[in-house]
Design an enzyme around this catalytic site. Structure first.
Site, PDB file in Angstrom:
ATOM      1  CE  LYS A 118      -4.385  -1.469   1.949  1.00 60.53           C
ATOM      2  NZ  LYS A 118      -5.444  -1.078   2.889  1.00 60.53           N
ATOM      3  CE  LYS A 211      -8.107  -9.927  -3.515  1.00 64.05           C
ATOM      4  NZ  LYS A 211      -7.645  -9.761  -2.123  1.00 64.05           N
ATOM      5  CE  LYS A 214     -11.465   0.413  -2.605  1.00 64.49           C
ATOM      6  NZ  LYS A 214     -10.107   0.638  -2.717  1.00 64.49           N
TER       7      LYS A 214
END
Ligand code: TRP
Length: 350
Positions: A118, A211, A214
């Site tokens: 991240k 994956k 969003k």
């Protein structure tokens, strides 16, 4: 000391929920209600660990918090029998995080792979909160002394950290725990991750090796929980496949990521195993299977979208659910916090 079996889990209010969130997390939350006391938390304090544009600023955060709550209820979580609330309403999450910050070691946090992903290349510019994210997550769970935590595969390392923190706290304060009468040196339980279901990892409909996310640029890569029946049908029909017929056994799905993903979705939505699904559809063309998948997805997901739409139009009701849940969560949290303060040696009562 025997612990009551209690489930805790959290979902971040960032952007749109999709089929991956539903099958990877929410479906299991719904099932656990039959066997456990459950606490489901919209983790708004975790959401703000990323830069504001990621979570959409104050308005985006409030909207997403209500949307996750609506999804919980629409999917079948009962906020009267169990507890649904947003994290920031219960101050114990932040308080316990501070104490755990002094139990967890810098070396432990430096090993967290999700922080590295991240934070990306510009690690110096990541928030301190993002670095501390796993400690807040441990506090979420242990504030309620939860024993079972349904999570996706990607949260396994964070759960191990929560166990390490619980164990070190129990060790460091073992004498105090015994003296203050909070058990024979075991105050916090070591929470167990529960990673279950045939589709804990739902992949993109456009690329079976990625994956479902969003943040994928193509909306055709995912089924959003708010998609209506026509949109769901269109996305499933357009989903990438390969030219081979479906195999009759599960091992025939190896090296066929798109086929594997669609069979996994079918299995998860129909509560069957992949092997069982292949016994029915194996040997047939993709088109027949896809028709059945379209029907199943629409039957299972369109009602959730409809219910979410109804709930989103009634924010006062959604907010009342969160306020009521927070009141009940706070009562449990207050007991843990008072005991924890006594154990640590913080004097006074609150
Ligand atoms: N980190 C979790 C995720 O991204 C969300 C989360 C926050 C959580 N606190 C938690 C999950 C406590 C389980 C228990 O999926």
């Amino acid at each position: 000391m025997a612990f009551v079996e209690r489930v805790f889990s959290g979902v971040q209010p960032t952007g749109n929920l999709h089929l991956g969130n539903y099958l990877g997390a929410i479906v299991n939350f719904v099932k656990m209600q039959e066997t456990h006391n459950c606490i489901y938390c919209v983790v708004d304090m975790h959401a703000i660990t990323m830069p504001t544009d990621v979570w959409g600023g104050p308005e985006g955060l409030a909207r997403a918090t209500r949307e996750v709550t609506a999804a919980f209820i629409a999917a079948g979580i009962d906020p009267k029998k169990h507890i649904v609330f947003n994290q920031s309403q219960v101050s114990g999450h932040a308080e316990l995080t501070w104490i755990f910050n002094c139990v967890a070691r810098v070396g432990w946090l430096n090993r967290m792979t999700q922080f590295k992903e991240k934070a990306g290349k510009d690690r110096e510019n990541a928030s301190v909160g993002l670095y501390d994210y796993p400690v807040l997550m441990a506090a979420d769970i242990l504030l309620y002394r939860a024993t079972h935590v349904p999570v996706g595969e990607d949260q396994k390392q964070h759960l191990e950290l929560a166990r390490d923190i619980a164990q070190k706290f129990n060790n460091d304060f073992g004498d105090s725990i015994r003296k203050t009468g909070f058990g024979d040196g075991l105050f916090f339980p070591l929470p167990e991750p529960m990673i279950t279901g045939p589709a804990t990892r739902v992949m993109s409909l456009r690329d079976g090796t990625k994956k479902m996310s969003k943040s994928d640029a193509s909306d055709y890569s995912r089924i959003n929980l708010t998609d209506d029946a026509d949109t769901i049908a269109q996305k499933v029909r357009k989903a990438k496949t390969d030219p081979e017929p479906l195999p009759s056994e599960e091992k025939g799905l190896e090296a066929r990521p798109e086929a594997d993903n669609l069979v996994g979705i079918y299995a998860a939505l129909s509560n069957r195993s992949k092997a069982d699904v292949l016994r029915e559809f194996g040997g047939g063309q993709f088109s027949g299977f896809k028709n059945a998948l379209v029907e199943l997805c629409v039957a299972k997901l369109a009602p959730i979208a409809g219910e979410m739409k109804r709930l989103t139009a009634d924010p006062a009701y959604v907010d009342s659910v969160l306020v009521d849940g927070a009141d009940r969560a706070r009562a449990i949290a207050a007991e843990t916090m008072q005991a924890t303060r006594d154990i640590v040696g913080f004097i006074g009562k609150r």
